[in-house]
Design a protein around this motif. Structure first.
Motif, PDB file in Angstrom:
ATOM      1  N   GLU A  71    -111.117   3.274 -69.350  1.00 38.57           N
ATOM      2  CA  GLU A  71    -111.968   2.236 -68.754  1.00 38.57           C
ATOM      3  C   GLU A  71    -111.124   1.202 -68.017  1.00 38.57           C
ATOM      4  N   TYR A  72    -109.969   0.863 -68.578  1.00 41.31           N
ATOM      5  CA  TYR A  72    -109.089  -0.096 -67.914  1.00 41.31           C
ATOM      6  C   TYR A  72    -108.564   0.473 -66.596  1.00 41.31           C
ATOM      7  N   GLN A  73    -108.292   1.759 -66.541  1.00 42.11           N
ATOM      8  CA  GLN A  73    -107.824   2.366 -65.290  1.00 42.11           C
ATOM      9  C   GLN A  73    -108.886   2.231 -64.206  1.00 42.11           C
ATOM     10  N   GLU A  74    -110.147   2.377 -64.579  1.00 41.29           N
ATOM     11  CA  GLU A  74    -111.240   2.207 -63.616  1.00 41.29           C
ATOM     12  C   GLU A  74    -111.374   0.734 -63.215  1.00 41.29           C
ATOM     13  N   TRP A  75    -111.222  -0.166 -64.179  1.00 42.18           N
ATOM     14  CA  TRP A  75    -111.247  -1.614 -63.922  1.00 42.18           C
ATOM     15  C   TRP A  75    -110.182  -1.965 -62.883  1.00 42.18           C
ATOM     16  N   LYS A  76    -108.966  -1.454 -63.097  1.00 36.78           N
ATOM     17  CA  LYS A  76    -107.857  -1.707 -62.170  1.00 36.78           C
ATOM     18  C   LYS A  76    -108.170  -1.205 -60.768  1.00 36.78           C
ATOM     19  N   LYS A  77    -108.690   0.011 -60.668  1.00 37.75           N
ATOM     20  CA  LYS A  77    -109.005   0.582 -59.350  1.00 37.75           C
ATOM     21  C   LYS A  77    -109.999  -0.285 -58.588  1.00 37.75           C
ATOM     22  N   HIS A  80    -107.950  -4.771 -58.921  1.00 36.02           N
ATOM     23  CA  HIS A  80    -106.591  -5.313 -58.764  1.00 36.02           C
ATOM     24  C   HIS A  80    -106.147  -5.503 -57.311  1.00 36.02           C
ATOM     25  N   HIS A  81    -106.704  -4.777 -56.383  1.00 36.56           N
ATOM     26  CA  HIS A  81    -106.293  -4.933 -54.981  1.00 36.56           C
ATOM     27  C   HIS A  81    -106.830  -6.211 -54.326  1.00 36.56           C
ATOM     28  N   PHE A  82    -107.725  -6.922 -55.005  1.00 33.84           N
ATOM     29  CA  PHE A  82    -108.285  -8.156 -54.451  1.00 33.84           C
ATOM     30  C   PHE A  82    -107.378  -9.373 -54.644  1.00 33.84           C
ATOM     31  N   TYR A  83    -106.414  -9.318 -55.573  1.00 38.50           N
ATOM     32  CA  TYR A  83    -105.673 -10.502 -55.993  1.00 38.50           C
ATOM     33  C   TYR A  83    -104.387 -10.726 -55.210  1.00 38.50           C
ATOM     34  N   GLU A  84    -104.175 -12.002 -54.850  1.00 41.05           N
ATOM     35  CA  GLU A  84    -102.924 -12.402 -54.198  1.00 41.05           C
ATOM     36  C   GLU A  84    -102.664 -13.868 -54.511  1.00 41.05           C
TER      37      GLU A  84
END
Length: 97
Positions: A71-77, A80-84
């Motif tokens: 579930e965490y792998q799906e959360w990351k997908k 995580h690409h939104f953060y800077e």
């Protein structure tokens, strides 16, 4: 109870996409053992700034259980690409006053 607190800075112009993705990602955390609740707050003063609060039964419910799950792998997908820059996660425990 452990409170996970994360300040999220979303890349400019992606706020609506982030909020939609977060709604989808929430489905992955609901079923986790030790999960109690979570909430996402949008900053009024700073565009693209959010505060994520997650309540867990134990620290390990988050750091071991959730983070080592599919579930965490799906959360990351989804998120995580939104953060800077990439956020720092902190954990807190309530004190009696």
């Amino acid at each position: 109870m452990i409170l996970e607190a994360v300040m999220l800075l979303v890349k400019p112009g992606l706020e609506s996409d982030f909020e939609a993705a977060f709604k989808k990602a929430s489905n992955f955390i609901y079923s986790m053992d030790g999960y109690l609740s979570h909430e996402l707050h949008k900053c009024i003063e700073v565009q693209g700034k959010y505060l994520l609060l997650v309540r867990w039964k134990t620290l390990e419910s988050h750091t071991v259980g959730f983070r080592s799950s599919a579930e965490y792998q799906e959360w990351k997908k989804l998120l995580h690409h939104f953060y800077e820059p990439f956020p720092t996660v902190e954990h807190f425990e309530e004190i009696e006053i």
